[in-house]
Enzyme design. Structure first.
Site, PDB file in Angstrom:
ATOM      1  N   LEU A  18       0.889  -1.183  -0.081  1.00  0.00           N
ATOM      2  CA  LEU A  18      -0.076  -0.177   0.154  1.00  0.00           C
ATOM      3  C   LEU A  18       0.793   1.111  -0.104  1.00  0.00           C
ATOM      4  CD1 LEU A  18      -2.602  -0.976   2.572  1.00  0.00           C
ATOM      5  CD2 LEU A  18      -2.958  -0.502  -0.051  1.00  0.00           C
ATOM      6  N   ASP A  37      11.107   3.381   4.467  1.00  0.00           N
ATOM      7  CA  ASP A  37      10.874   2.078   4.491  1.00  0.00           C
ATOM      8  C   ASP A  37      12.325   1.352   4.957  1.00  0.00           C
ATOM      9  OD1 ASP A  37      10.424  -0.939   3.879  1.00  0.00           O
ATOM     10  OD2 ASP A  37       8.620   0.052   3.072  1.00  0.00           O
ATOM     11  N   ASP A  72      13.556   4.088  11.552  1.00  0.00           N
ATOM     12  CA  ASP A  72      12.582   3.309  12.219  1.00  0.00           C
ATOM     13  C   ASP A  72      11.394   4.356  12.798  1.00  0.00           C
ATOM     14  OD1 ASP A  72      11.041   2.040  13.909  1.00  0.00           O
ATOM     15  OD2 ASP A  72      12.650   1.164  15.217  1.00  0.00           O
ATOM     16  N   ASN A  99       1.836   4.729   7.214  1.00  0.00           N
ATOM     17  CA  ASN A  99       1.386   3.324   6.682  1.00  0.00           C
ATOM     18  C   ASN A  99       2.220   2.191   7.227  1.00  0.00           C
ATOM     19  OD1 ASN A  99       0.134   1.493   4.309  1.00  0.00           O
ATOM     20  ND2 ASN A  99       2.297   1.650   3.885  1.00  0.00           N
ATOM     21  N   TYR A 171      -2.947  -6.549  16.834  1.00  0.00           N
ATOM     22  CA  TYR A 171      -3.201  -5.805  15.657  1.00  0.00           C
ATOM     23  C   TYR A 171      -4.418  -4.915  15.754  1.00  0.00           C
ATOM     24  CZ  TYR A 171      -3.487  -4.654  10.776  1.00  0.00           C
ATOM     25  OH  TYR A 171      -3.761  -4.090   9.394  1.00  0.00           O
ATOM     26  N   LYS A 175      -4.548  -0.729  16.001  1.00  0.00           N
ATOM     27  CA  LYS A 175      -5.616  -0.051  15.005  1.00  0.00           C
ATOM     28  C   LYS A 175      -6.600   0.905  15.439  1.00  0.00           C
ATOM     29  CE  LYS A 175      -3.201  -0.835  11.395  1.00  0.00           C
ATOM     30  NZ  LYS A 175      -2.157   0.084  10.868  1.00  0.00           N
ATOM     31  N   THR A 205      -2.330  -7.289   0.838  1.00  0.00           N
ATOM     32  CA  THR A 205      -1.052  -6.904   1.150  1.00  0.00           C
ATOM     33  C   THR A 205      -0.198  -8.153   1.646  1.00  0.00           C
ATOM     34  OG1 THR A 205      -1.568  -6.436   3.379  1.00  0.00           O
ATOM     35  CG2 THR A 205      -1.858  -4.601   1.752  1.00  0.00           C
TER      36      THR A 205
END
Length: 305
Positions: A18, A37, A72, A99, A171, A175, A205
């Protein structure tokens, strides 16, 4: 003229998936992009500079401008460095797309301490650090200019926090935290003329390529590819653009040809008793309300429409 000409964007986790799609989409509309990244695997292990450098090259091939940053996001000082890299390369920061993240799934009863907190760290602390340093930059710019700035915070959450995904307690919790961190930020950045919104992408993904979700998100052999990550790019570009200057504090989901806007949780029952509560009194009110409702399924669970 591009919709984002003259704007500078940071996209974290932009080396693939993404993030890559979002970075390319912003560049197509004229933004200069910092491609952040670490190049980790889907579970957050390892490191490789090649993915970020590859996206920079792709943007260059489109005629756009981009630089790579390998910090990071969950390290407070490294996050500051990523923001500073954008300022040094392009003179400012207007758009932050958070992201970066990974998943380490497991049932709650078997989950190790590190398995939980590593996921919380990359998603929650990663969003916090990047937002904190970006908003500080906007505050300084607003003070110096004596007015407002162009600012767009775009956070990436998931309907995992609405569904309470089985096997993803870490997770789902992360979120949920990301969503309400951004809701709070939307109130704070309003004074600078900036916005903050959350996207809930449903896309194929590395985190949906395996496990129980693989079949749902698999690429079809023919026909329209509903869960192609490319469908998310336009939503990010729209939120980052002047077109969405009046949109803030919102949770928006996209997949395929579908877009959905969520309202914040609101009361489904609001009852004031005529006396202080007892167990019996609560049963008279809550018993009928929950009668016939299935546990869990009728809570926040939403269908894969």
């Amino acid at each position: 003229m591009g919709l984002l000409d003259g704007k500078v964007a940071i996209v974290t986790g932009a080396g693939q998936g993404l993030g890559r799609v979002e970075a390319l989409e912003l560049a197509r509309h004229g933004a200069s992009v910092v491609v952040n990244d670490l190049g980790t695997a889907a579970d957050g292990t390892g490191a490789d500079e090649a993915p970020a450098r590859g996206v920079v090259a792709e943007i260059g091939a489109l005629g756009g401008k981009a630089v790579a940053a390998f910090g990071d996001v969950a390290d407070f000082d490294a996050a500051r460095g990523i923001v500073q890299a954008a300022i040094e390369a392009f003179g400012d920061v207007h758009i932050l797309v958070n992201n970066a993240g990974f998943s380490r799934d497991g049932m709650l009863v078997k989950m190790e301490d590190a398995q939980f907190w590593d996921v919380m760290r990359v998603h929650v602390k990663g969003h916090f650090g990047m937002m904190r340093h970006t908003v500080a930059h906007w505050r300084d710019r607003a003070k110096a200019a004596g007015g407002s700035v162009y600012g767009r915070l775009i956070s990436t959450a998931s309907d995992a926090f609405l569904m309470g995904n089985l096997g993803q307690p870490n997770y789902a919790a992360a979120k949920a935290a990301v969503t309400y961190l951004t809701m709070s930020a939307s109130r704070e950045v309003q004074r600078y003329g900036a916005t903050a919104n959350v996207i809930l992408p449903r896309a194929r993904t590395r985190m949906t390529n395996t496990g129980p979700w693989a079949g749902i998100f698999a690429k079809p052999e023919q026909g329209f590819d509903t869960f192609a990550p490319e469908h998310i790019g336009p939503l990010v570009a729209w939120l980052a653009s002047p077109l969405a200057a009046h949109v803030s504090g919102q949770v928006i989901q996209a997949w395929g040809k579908h877009v959905r806007v969520y309202e914040r949780p609101r009361p489904a029952l609001d009852h004031e008793n005529d006396a202080e509560w007892t167990v019996e009194g609560l049963e008279k009110v809550l018993g009928p309300f929950f009668a016939g409702r299935k546990p869990v399924e009728d809570g926040f669970l939403l269908p894969m429409a």
